[in-house]
Design an enzyme around this catalytic site. Structure first.
Site, mmCIF file in Angstrom:
data_model
loop_
_atom_site.group_PDB
_atom_site.id
_atom_site.type_symbol
_atom_site.label_atom_id
_atom_site.label_comp_id
_atom_site.label_asym_id
_atom_site.label_seq_id
_atom_site.Cartn_x
_atom_site.Cartn_y
_atom_site.Cartn_z
ATOM 1 N N GLN A 1 5.524 7.979 14.418
ATOM 2 C CA GLN A 1 4.798 7.419 13.615
ATOM 3 C C GLN A 1 3.814 6.164 14.081
ATOM 4 O O GLN A 1 2.733 6.405 13.806
ATOM 5 C CB GLN A 1 5.536 6.747 12.302
ATOM 6 C CG GLN A 1 4.520 6.076 11.259
ATOM 7 C CD GLN A 1 5.674 5.078 10.236
ATOM 8 O OE1 GLN A 1 6.726 4.589 10.863
ATOM 9 N NE2 GLN A 1 5.572 5.183 9.169
ATOM 10 N N TYR B 1 -11.188 -5.473 10.394
ATOM 11 C CA TYR B 1 -10.463 -5.014 11.600
ATOM 12 C C TYR B 1 -10.306 -6.276 12.611
ATOM 13 O O TYR B 1 -11.150 -6.387 13.339
ATOM 14 C CB TYR B 1 -11.428 -3.948 12.151
ATOM 15 C CG TYR B 1 -11.366 -3.091 11.462
ATOM 16 C CD1 TYR B 1 -10.406 -1.748 11.401
ATOM 17 C CD2 TYR B 1 -12.381 -2.728 10.118
ATOM 18 C CE1 TYR B 1 -10.604 -0.871 10.330
ATOM 19 C CE2 TYR B 1 -12.396 -1.806 9.352
ATOM 20 C CZ TYR B 1 -11.403 -0.896 9.352
ATOM 21 O OH TYR B 1 -11.667 0.285 8.327
ATOM 22 N N GLN C 1 -6.778 -4.162 8.955
ATOM 23 C CA GLN C 1 -6.025 -3.012 9.539
ATOM 24 C C GLN C 1 -4.748 -3.769 10.027
ATOM 25 O O GLN C 1 -4.671 -4.791 10.372
ATOM 26 C CB GLN C 1 -7.061 -2.506 10.550
ATOM 27 C CG GLN C 1 -6.421 -1.360 11.436
ATOM 28 C CD GLN C 1 -6.167 -0.024 10.715
ATOM 29 O OE1 GLN C 1 -4.941 -0.192 9.857
ATOM 30 N NE2 GLN C 1 -7.057 0.799 10.377
ATOM 31 N N GLU D 1 0.843 -1.281 -0.048
ATOM 32 C CA GLU D 1 0.102 0.064 0.018
ATOM 33 C C GLU D 1 0.859 1.291 0.112
ATOM 34 O O GLU D 1 1.741 1.095 0.572
ATOM 35 C CB GLU D 1 -0.915 -0.142 1.214
ATOM 36 C CG GLU D 1 -1.781 1.157 1.347
ATOM 37 C CD GLU D 1 -2.920 1.149 2.488
ATOM 38 O OE1 GLU D 1 -3.439 0.185 2.552
ATOM 39 O OE2 GLU D 1 -3.069 2.129 3.138
HETATM 40 P P1 FAD Z 1 -17.247 0.591 7.549
HETATM 41 O O1 FAD Z 1 -17.394 -0.800 7.023
HETATM 42 O O2 FAD Z 1 -18.566 1.342 7.068
HETATM 43 O O3 FAD Z 1 -17.340 0.292 8.944
HETATM 44 C C1 FAD Z 1 -17.448 1.711 9.769
HETATM 45 C C2 FAD Z 1 -17.995 1.359 11.352
HETATM 46 O O4 FAD Z 1 -19.333 1.235 11.287
HETATM 47 C C3 FAD Z 1 -17.651 0.125 11.939
HETATM 48 O O5 FAD Z 1 -17.601 0.334 13.229
HETATM 49 C C4 FAD Z 1 -18.677 -0.870 11.619
HETATM 50 O O6 FAD Z 1 -18.955 -1.938 12.631
HETATM 51 C C5 FAD Z 1 -20.214 0.070 11.596
HETATM 52 N N1 FAD Z 1 -21.113 -0.268 10.646
HETATM 53 C C6 FAD Z 1 -20.886 -0.754 9.305
HETATM 54 N N2 FAD Z 1 -22.146 -1.252 8.933
HETATM 55 C C7 FAD Z 1 -23.047 -0.710 9.894
HETATM 56 C C8 FAD Z 1 -24.605 -0.697 10.054
HETATM 57 N N3 FAD Z 1 -25.251 -1.106 8.844
HETATM 58 N N4 FAD Z 1 -25.043 -0.170 10.990
HETATM 59 C C9 FAD Z 1 -24.413 0.105 12.248
HETATM 60 N N5 FAD Z 1 -22.978 0.210 12.051
HETATM 61 C C10 FAD Z 1 -22.282 -0.181 10.934
HETATM 62 N N6 FAD Z 1 -9.372 5.674 4.974
HETATM 63 C C11 FAD Z 1 -9.408 6.396 4.026
HETATM 64 O O7 FAD Z 1 -10.050 7.764 3.981
HETATM 65 N N7 FAD Z 1 -8.599 6.411 2.917
HETATM 66 C C12 FAD Z 1 -7.849 5.448 2.477
HETATM 67 O O8 FAD Z 1 -7.435 5.020 1.802
HETATM 68 C C13 FAD Z 1 -8.109 4.045 3.482
HETATM 69 N N8 FAD Z 1 -7.492 3.081 3.323
HETATM 70 C C14 FAD Z 1 -7.661 2.006 4.239
HETATM 71 C C15 FAD Z 1 -7.170 0.684 3.713
HETATM 72 C C16 FAD Z 1 -7.430 -0.272 4.954
HETATM 73 C C17 FAD Z 1 -6.621 -1.582 4.395
HETATM 74 C C18 FAD Z 1 -7.928 -0.001 6.037
HETATM 75 C C19 FAD Z 1 -8.258 -1.108 6.946
HETATM 76 C C20 FAD Z 1 -8.414 1.328 6.376
HETATM 77 C C21 FAD Z 1 -8.339 2.146 5.355
HETATM 78 N N9 FAD Z 1 -8.811 3.439 5.637
HETATM 79 C C22 FAD Z 1 -8.730 4.519 4.703
HETATM 80 C C23 FAD Z 1 -9.628 3.656 6.928
HETATM 81 C C24 FAD Z 1 -11.035 3.440 7.027
HETATM 82 O O9 FAD Z 1 -11.731 4.492 6.091
HETATM 83 C C25 FAD Z 1 -11.596 4.029 8.381
HETATM 84 O O10 FAD Z 1 -11.067 2.785 9.272
HETATM 85 C C26 FAD Z 1 -13.011 3.920 8.451
HETATM 86 O O11 FAD Z 1 -12.960 4.350 9.971
HETATM 87 C C27 FAD Z 1 -13.838 2.709 8.271
HETATM 88 O O12 FAD Z 1 -13.905 2.533 6.992
HETATM 89 P P2 FAD Z 1 -14.578 1.064 6.593
HETATM 90 O O13 FAD Z 1 -14.842 1.066 5.259
HETATM 91 O O14 FAD Z 1 -14.184 -0.009 7.338
HETATM 92 O O15 FAD Z 1 -16.232 1.455 7.217
#
Ligand code: FAD
Length: 287
Positions: free
Chosen positions: A212, A145, A176, A16
């Site tokens: 970091q 996660y 993560q 990444e």
């Molecule tokens: P989601 O899957 O939507 O989950 C977010 C939260 O909502 C979780 O607590 C989940 O349990 C909860 N949830 C999900 N669906 C529901 C529902 N229907 N009802 C109630 N609660 C729900 N961020 C960036 O901005 N840019 C990036 O390029 C980036 N790259 C990443 C790459 C990786 C491999 C990882 C692991 C993370 C990355 N992130 C990035 C961070 C990520 O955007 C954050 O961790 C963010 O807070 C959650 O994203 P998600 O897509 O996992 O969210």
């Protein structure tokens, strides 16, 4: 090439990177890409607006270069919290024109200075939308996660929502970062128990700088094992020693993950090709 075709017998190694914003890092991006791509990762994913930033201009440009110049498969991260449906549609069109086939669909980090739009609340909404609008045109990956997402109501709910992402069309998960493999193996057991069968890549960040790591741990909630903390306290004032210790710690994690037959290891390179090169050289006979 779509990512859903690359998983099988061997552990996949992927990287990444983030689009540098300015200064030397921006000038050096070609050199960084050249070295990273020469290591022949299965794919390189490029972040988008990480940390809640709304400036994403270079993500697609860099991904296109990875594909066209270096012939490595790129994955473009796409977050949805701060965008409307029509903005996401425009971005999908931009990806189509750039020849991008793989998207990591995310909700995105919250930015305290930006009020989220109301069109998408979760990554699963984005995944459903991409599938509805583009069918099977893009391969979609999603984040997971091992130590539970910091905003999740509970670990069980987090895994239920992870399954929604897969049910809506994600064919691959990237975890993560974590520093204790036991937490990943426990999570994997729970994920499989919940009926999620898609490949899950383990996210590993070799940390070579105390500030970091403290920032990352605060942001993503990863637990720092006592042995790791001791390494940092002992070597925080010696750049070279901390670099070596960080690489060796990550290498131990990677060797164990490969020996346990994980689907993939996703290296958070922090755009440091020296680090990625050293790790890849050490494991070349293992994969
Ligand atoms: P989601 O899957 O939507 O989950 C977010 C939260 O909502 C979780 O607590 C989940 O349990 C909860 N949830 C999900 N669906 C529901 C529902 N229907 N009802 C109630 N609660 C729900 N961020 C960036 O901005 N840019 C990036 O390029 C980036 N790259 C990443 C790459 C990786 C491999 C990882 C692991 C993370 C990355 N992130 C990035 C961070 C990520 O955007 C954050 O961790 C963010 O807070 C959650 O994203 P998600 O897509 O996992 O969210």
């Amino acid at each position: 090439m779509k990512l859903n075709t690359i998983y099988g017998k061997k552990t996949v190694i992927s990287f990444e990177i983030f689009p540098p914003k300015h200064g030397a890092a921006l000038q050096n991006i070609d050199e960084t890409l050249e070295i990273l791509c020469s290591l022949k990762p299965a794919f390189i994913s490029v972040t988008f607006g990480a940390g809640g930033s709304t400036v994403n201009s270079k993500t697609v440009e860099i991904a296109k270069k990875i594909k066209e110049v270096y012939r490595v498969e790129p994955v473009v991260h796409l977050s949805c919290l701060n965008y409307t449906r029509s903005e996401i549609l425009a971005m999908l069109e931009e990806l189509r024109e750039a020849g991008i086939e793989n998207i990591l669909a995310l909700r995105g980090d919250r930015n305290p200075d930006v009020t989220p739009r109301e069109d998408f609340h979760y990554a699963s909404d984005l995944i459903r939308f991409i599938r509805e609008q583009t069918g099977d045109e893009f391969n979609i990956s999603a984040a997971c996660y091992p130590e539970t997402h910091p905003e999740a109501v509970s670990r069980e709910q987090d895994i239920i929502h992870l399954k929604e992402k897969v049910d809506n069309g994600a064919s691959h998960l990237i975890s993560q970062l974590f520093f204790d493999n036991a937490s990943f193996y426990q999570f994997l057991g729970e994920v499989r128990g919940a009926g999620i069968t898609v490949p899950v890549e383990a996210g590993i960040m070799p940390v070579t700088n105390k500030a970091q790591i403290e920032r990352m741990v605060n942001m993503c909630g990863a637990t720092l094992p006592e042995k790791y903390r001791k390494i940092m306290d002992r070597y925080e004032n010696s750049k070279d020693a901390l670099f070596d210790a960080g690489v060796i710690y990550a290498l131990n994690q990677v060797v164990d993950l490969i020996a346990n037959g994980v689907d993939g290891v996703h290296l958070y390179t922090m755009n440091n090709p020296v680090l990625a090169k050293r790790i890849c050289e050490e494991i070349k006979n293992l994969i």
